[in-house]
Write an enzyme that holds these catalytic residues in place. Structure first.
Site, PDB file in Angstrom:
ATOM      1  N   ASN A   1      14.223  22.362 -27.888  1.00  0.00           N
ATOM      2  CA  ASN A   1      13.743  21.626 -26.739  1.00  0.00           C
ATOM      3  C   ASN A   1      12.414  21.867 -26.455  1.00  0.00           C
ATOM      4  O   ASN A   1      11.807  23.050 -26.935  1.00  0.00           O
ATOM      5  CB  ASN A   1      14.702  21.658 -25.470  1.00  0.00           C
ATOM      6  CG  ASN A   1      14.569  20.775 -24.453  1.00  0.00           C
ATOM      7  OD1 ASN A   1      13.627  19.556 -24.595  1.00  0.00           O
ATOM      8  ND2 ASN A   1      15.216  20.742 -23.333  1.00  0.00           N
TER       9      ASN A   1
ATOM     10  N   SER B   1       8.089   8.739 -26.272  1.00  0.00           N
ATOM     11  CA  SER B   1       6.992   8.979 -26.700  1.00  0.00           C
ATOM     12  C   SER B   1       6.881  10.525 -27.677  1.00  0.00           C
ATOM     13  O   SER B   1       6.091  10.282 -28.717  1.00  0.00           O
ATOM     14  CB  SER B   1       5.657   9.358 -25.727  1.00  0.00           C
ATOM     15  OG  SER B   1       6.273  10.353 -24.897  1.00  0.00           O
TER      16      SER B   1
ATOM     17  N   LYS C   1      21.016  16.371 -19.933  1.00  0.00           N
ATOM     18  CA  LYS C   1      22.250  16.990 -19.767  1.00  0.00           C
ATOM     19  C   LYS C   1      22.096  18.485 -20.392  1.00  0.00           C
ATOM     20  O   LYS C   1      21.184  18.676 -21.228  1.00  0.00           O
ATOM     21  CB  LYS C   1      23.187  16.292 -20.230  1.00  0.00           C
ATOM     22  CG  LYS C   1      23.474  14.805 -19.690  1.00  0.00           C
ATOM     23  CD  LYS C   1      24.321  15.003 -18.403  1.00  0.00           C
ATOM     24  CE  LYS C   1      24.771  13.413 -18.208  1.00  0.00           C
ATOM     25  NZ  LYS C   1      25.755  13.599 -16.839  1.00  0.00           N
TER      26      LYS C   1
ATOM     27  N   ASP D   1      18.623  26.371 -19.729  1.00  0.00           N
ATOM     28  CA  ASP D   1      17.865  25.225 -20.504  1.00  0.00           C
ATOM     29  C   ASP D   1      16.455  25.737 -21.042  1.00  0.00           C
ATOM     30  O   ASP D   1      15.486  25.132 -20.936  1.00  0.00           O
ATOM     31  CB  ASP D   1      17.847  24.045 -19.470  1.00  0.00           C
ATOM     32  CG  ASP D   1      17.178  22.962 -20.185  1.00  0.00           C
ATOM     33  OD1 ASP D   1      17.616  22.786 -21.334  1.00  0.00           O
ATOM     34  OD2 ASP D   1      16.700  21.954 -19.627  1.00  0.00           O
TER      35      ASP D   1
ATOM     36  N   HIS E   1       9.351  21.848 -23.507  1.00  0.00           N
ATOM     37  CA  HIS E   1       9.166  21.663 -22.001  1.00  0.00           C
ATOM     38  C   HIS E   1       7.790  21.570 -21.505  1.00  0.00           C
ATOM     39  O   HIS E   1       7.011  22.465 -22.199  1.00  0.00           O
ATOM     40  CB  HIS E   1       9.954  23.107 -21.302  1.00  0.00           C
ATOM     41  CG  HIS E   1      11.273  22.704 -20.778  1.00  0.00           C
ATOM     42  ND1 HIS E   1      12.338  23.112 -21.564  1.00  0.00           N
ATOM     43  CD2 HIS E   1      12.089  21.861 -19.928  1.00  0.00           C
ATOM     44  CE1 HIS E   1      13.495  22.842 -21.043  1.00  0.00           C
ATOM     45  NE2 HIS E   1      13.307  22.007 -19.897  1.00  0.00           N
TER      46      HIS E   1
END
Length: 199
Positions: free
Chosen positions: A113, A22, A97, A156, A115
């Site tokens: 990224n 998405s 990962k 992360d 989140h």
């Protein structure tokens, strides 16, 4: 990252085999609306049997599958492809990962990224997907959000480049929170990437 106005900024998207695609679809749509100044030149998946890969192919996005059981081998192949295609940014979408510090350094380009929730409160290793929404729900928070950040190989999460706040006071479950926040991600992530590259 300086380019002429007639050229595009080719980016790569890394997704896991569990991704529904998405965010990838939202990126593709937004970039098309902006006249292809930014475009997804490569979509990397870790499994062949995922709906996101089929979606990417349907959208005409070049795709490749690189197994991620051996992350060193994955990173070597992914880095080679990114160099060959002059990729200027890597966007993670449901990539499960951790990329190594060596990969990020050798890539020499931003790795971003997105989140759910407002990092760093709910950020950190292993805090992705429904786990974040469960934590927000259990804390009784009335707001959540989406966060776009540079990837940090240890936790992360890294330097935040954009956030949006989502009112979740009317949500009846973590799943409801997930839907609200995902909708916010679909707006925030491509917009952030576009303006990050164009600044």
């Amino acid at each position: 990252m300086e380019r002429t106005t007639l050229s595009t900024y080719p980016i790569a998207v890394f997704s896991s085999g569990h991704s529904r695609g998405s965010n990838l679809a939202a990126m593709h749509k937004y970039f098309m609306e902006q006249g292809f100044l930014v475009g997804i030149a490569l979509a990397v998946f870790t499994r062949e049997d995922c709906s996101a890969l089929i979606l990417a192919q349907d959208l005409g996005i070049p795709t490749v599958v690189i197994k991620a059981a051996d992350m060193a081998a994955f990173e070597t192949e992914a880095l080679k492809l990114c160099k060959e295609r002059n990729i200027c940014l890597i966007a993670l979408t449901g990539f499960m990962k951790q990329l190594s510090a060596q990969f990020i350094e050798q890539a020499g380009i931003p790795v971003l990224n997105v989140h759910p929730a407002l990092l760093p409160k709910y950020g950190g290793k292993g805090m992705y997907g429904l786990a974040v929404h469960n934590a927000v729900w259990e804390a009784g928070d009335k707001i959540s959000g989406a966060t776009v950040h540079h990837v940090d190989p240890l936790y992360d999460n890294g330097r935040i480049i954009a956030q949006s706040v989502v009112d979740i006071s009317q949500c009846a479950s973590p799943e409801d929170i997930s839907k609200q926040v995902l909708s916010a991600e679909h707006e925030l992530y491509p917009h952030s990437i576009f303006h990050y590259l164009r600044k």
